[in-house]
Motif scaffolding. Structure first.
Motif, PDB file in Angstrom:
ATOM      1  N   PHE A   1       0.778  -1.256  -0.193  1.00 43.65           N
ATOM      2  CA  PHE A   1      -0.145   0.047  -0.100  1.00 43.65           C
ATOM      3  C   PHE A   1       0.882   1.405   0.173  1.00 43.65           C
ATOM      4  CE2 PHE A   1      -2.553   3.304   2.115  1.00 43.65           C
ATOM      5  CZ  PHE A   1      -3.611   3.229   1.325  1.00 43.65           C
ATOM      6  N   HIS A   2       1.956   1.329   0.779  1.00 43.69           N
ATOM      7  CA  HIS A   2       2.871   2.300   0.812  1.00 43.69           C
ATOM      8  C   HIS A   2       3.591   2.409  -0.512  1.00 43.69           C
ATOM      9  CE1 HIS A   2       5.794   5.024   2.152  1.00 43.69           C
ATOM     10  NE2 HIS A   2       6.679   4.441   1.929  1.00 43.69           N
ATOM     11  N   ARG A   3       4.136   1.442  -1.044  1.00 44.64           N
ATOM     12  CA  ARG A   3       4.693   1.571  -2.324  1.00 44.64           C
ATOM     13  C   ARG A   3       3.717   1.954  -3.677  1.00 44.64           C
ATOM     14  NH1 ARG A   3       9.973  -2.216  -3.081  1.00 44.64           N
ATOM     15  NH2 ARG A   3      10.623  -1.859  -0.798  1.00 44.64           N
ATOM     16  N   TYR A   4       2.464   1.459  -3.355  1.00 48.17           N
ATOM     17  CA  TYR A   4       1.658   1.948  -4.389  1.00 48.17           C
ATOM     18  C   TYR A   4       1.278   3.589  -4.313  1.00 48.17           C
ATOM     19  CZ  TYR A   4      -2.942   2.920  -6.693  1.00 48.17           C
ATOM     20  OH  TYR A   4      -4.061   3.554  -7.465  1.00 48.17           O
ATOM     21  N   GLY A   5       1.079   3.969  -3.101  1.00 46.06           N
ATOM     22  CA  GLY A   5       1.028   5.454  -2.734  1.00 46.06           C
ATOM     23  C   GLY A   5       2.050   6.141  -3.270  1.00 46.06           C
ATOM     24  N   PHE A   6       3.316   5.638  -2.947  1.00 44.54           N
ATOM     25  CA  PHE A   6       4.533   6.530  -3.390  1.00 44.54           C
ATOM     26  C   PHE A   6       4.553   6.555  -5.136  1.00 44.54           C
ATOM     27  CE2 PHE A   6       9.083   6.231  -4.672  1.00 44.54           C
ATOM     28  CZ  PHE A   6       9.547   7.316  -4.355  1.00 44.54           C
ATOM     29  N   HIS A   7       4.259   5.492  -5.568  1.00 43.66           N
ATOM     30  CA  HIS A   7       4.452   5.415  -7.115  1.00 43.66           C
ATOM     31  C   HIS A   7       3.228   6.095  -7.802  1.00 43.66           C
ATOM     32  CE1 HIS A   7       8.002   2.838  -7.747  1.00 43.66           C
ATOM     33  NE2 HIS A   7       7.531   2.083  -6.646  1.00 43.66           N
ATOM     34  N   ASN A   8       2.128   6.054  -7.272  1.00 42.79           N
ATOM     35  CA  ASN A   8       0.835   6.920  -7.627  1.00 42.79           C
ATOM     36  C   ASN A   8       1.273   8.280  -7.256  1.00 42.79           C
ATOM     37  OD1 ASN A   8      -1.701   7.082  -8.563  1.00 42.79           O
ATOM     38  ND2 ASN A   8      -2.451   7.514  -6.780  1.00 42.79           N
ATOM     39  N   GLY A   9       2.036   8.581  -6.513  1.00 42.07           N
ATOM     40  CA  GLY A   9       2.571  10.391  -6.251  1.00 42.07           C
ATOM     41  C   GLY A   9       3.445  10.479  -7.399  1.00 42.07           C
ATOM     42  N   LEU A  10       4.531   9.818  -7.678  1.00 43.72           N
ATOM     43  CA  LEU A  10       5.540  10.129  -8.693  1.00 43.72           C
ATOM     44  C   LEU A  10       4.552  10.044 -10.138  1.00 43.72           C
ATOM     45  CD1 LEU A  10       8.336   7.751  -8.077  1.00 43.72           C
ATOM     46  CD2 LEU A  10       8.231  10.183  -7.720  1.00 43.72           C
ATOM     47  N   ILE A  11       3.607   8.953 -10.381  1.00 43.78           N
ATOM     48  CA  ILE A  11       2.966   9.313 -11.509  1.00 43.78           C
ATOM     49  C   ILE A  11       2.096  10.705 -11.777  1.00 43.78           C
ATOM     50  CG2 ILE A  11       1.119   8.272 -12.790  1.00 43.78           C
ATOM     51  CD1 ILE A  11       2.090   5.481 -11.843  1.00 43.78           C
ATOM     52  N   GLN A  12       1.524  10.928 -10.662  1.00 41.53           N
ATOM     53  CA  GLN A  12       0.743  12.426 -10.612  1.00 41.53           C
ATOM     54  C   GLN A  12       1.704  13.490 -10.947  1.00 41.53           C
ATOM     55  OE1 GLN A  12      -2.674  12.641 -10.592  1.00 41.53           O
ATOM     56  NE2 GLN A  12      -2.798  10.276 -10.291  1.00 41.53           N
ATOM     57  N   GLU A  13       2.841  13.542 -10.304  1.00 40.28           N
ATOM     58  CA  GLU A  13       3.837  14.594 -10.403  1.00 40.28           C
ATOM     59  C   GLU A  13       4.369  14.614 -12.006  1.00 40.28           C
ATOM     60  OE1 GLU A  13       7.101  14.126  -8.075  1.00 40.28           O
ATOM     61  OE2 GLU A  13       5.962  14.298  -6.114  1.00 40.28           O
ATOM     62  N   ARG A  14       4.422  13.494 -12.709  1.00 42.43           N
ATOM     63  CA  ARG A  14       5.009  13.317 -14.066  1.00 42.43           C
ATOM     64  C   ARG A  14       3.843  13.781 -14.912  1.00 42.43           C
ATOM     65  NH1 ARG A  14       9.152   8.325 -13.496  1.00 42.43           N
ATOM     66  NH2 ARG A  14      10.696   9.555 -12.323  1.00 42.43           N
ATOM     67  N   LEU A  15       2.690  13.434 -14.711  1.00 39.89           N
ATOM     68  CA  LEU A  15       1.639  13.719 -15.559  1.00 39.89           C
ATOM     69  C   LEU A  15       1.299  15.574 -15.525  1.00 39.89           C
ATOM     70  CD1 LEU A  15      -1.099  11.108 -14.866  1.00 39.89           C
ATOM     71  CD2 LEU A  15       0.010  11.390 -16.990  1.00 39.89           C
ATOM     72  N   GLN A  16       1.633  15.903 -14.325  1.00 40.91           N
ATOM     73  CA  GLN A  16       1.447  17.315 -14.112  1.00 40.91           C
ATOM     74  C   GLN A  16       2.207  18.144 -15.117  1.00 40.91           C
ATOM     75  OE1 GLN A  16       1.213  18.800 -10.179  1.00 40.91           O
ATOM     76  NE2 GLN A  16       1.294  20.926 -10.913  1.00 40.91           N
ATOM     77  N   ALA A  17       3.668  17.314 -14.708  1.00 41.58           N
ATOM     78  CA  ALA A  17       4.755  18.033 -15.503  1.00 41.58           C
ATOM     79  C   ALA A  17       4.537  17.880 -17.168  1.00 41.58           C
ATOM     80  CB  ALA A  17       6.182  17.332 -15.131  1.00 41.58           C
ATOM     81  N   LEU A  18       4.132  16.759 -17.479  1.00 44.72           N
ATOM     82  CA  LEU A  18       3.750  16.599 -19.043  1.00 44.72           C
ATOM     83  C   LEU A  18       2.769  17.578 -19.288  1.00 44.72           C
ATOM     84  CD1 LEU A  18       4.124  14.856 -21.450  1.00 44.72           C
ATOM     85  CD2 LEU A  18       2.254  13.582 -20.663  1.00 44.72           C
ATOM     86  N   GLY A  19       1.803  17.858 -18.525  1.00 39.62           N
ATOM     87  CA  GLY A  19       0.709  18.869 -19.104  1.00 39.62           C
ATOM     88  C   GLY A  19       1.333  20.148 -19.104  1.00 39.62           C
ATOM     89  N   GLU A  20       2.136  20.611 -18.303  1.00 35.73           N
ATOM     90  CA  GLU A  20       2.823  22.168 -18.415  1.00 35.73           C
ATOM     91  C   GLU A  20       3.870  21.998 -19.523  1.00 35.73           C
ATOM     92  OE1 GLU A  20       5.112  22.078 -14.680  1.00 35.73           O
ATOM     93  OE2 GLU A  20       3.025  22.456 -13.461  1.00 35.73           O
TER      94      GLU A  20
END
Length: 64
Positions: A17-36
């Protein structure tokens, strides 16, 4: 032994669960950067269109 298995399963679940949350956070950050980046690409495309139109207009004036 059954208690140990249950405890290990619980620990594993928490770690996953912790790792999923961590990786999910990374994915969200990268998606935001991609949008920018995509926004900036759109801005640059619009700027290039304006430049091309200006160059085309100048070329037509020189040829006339």
């Amino acid at each position: 032994p059954l208690g140990q298995v249950s405890e290990l399963a619980e620990q594993l679940e928490e770690r996953l669960f912790h790792r999923y949350g961590f990786h999910n956070g990374l994915i969200q950050e990268r998606l935001q950067a991609l949008g920018e980046v995509l926004e900036r690409v759109e801005e640059v495309q619009a700027e290039l269109r304006r430049i091309c139109c200006t160059v085309e207009a100048a070329y037509q004036e020189l040829c006339l």
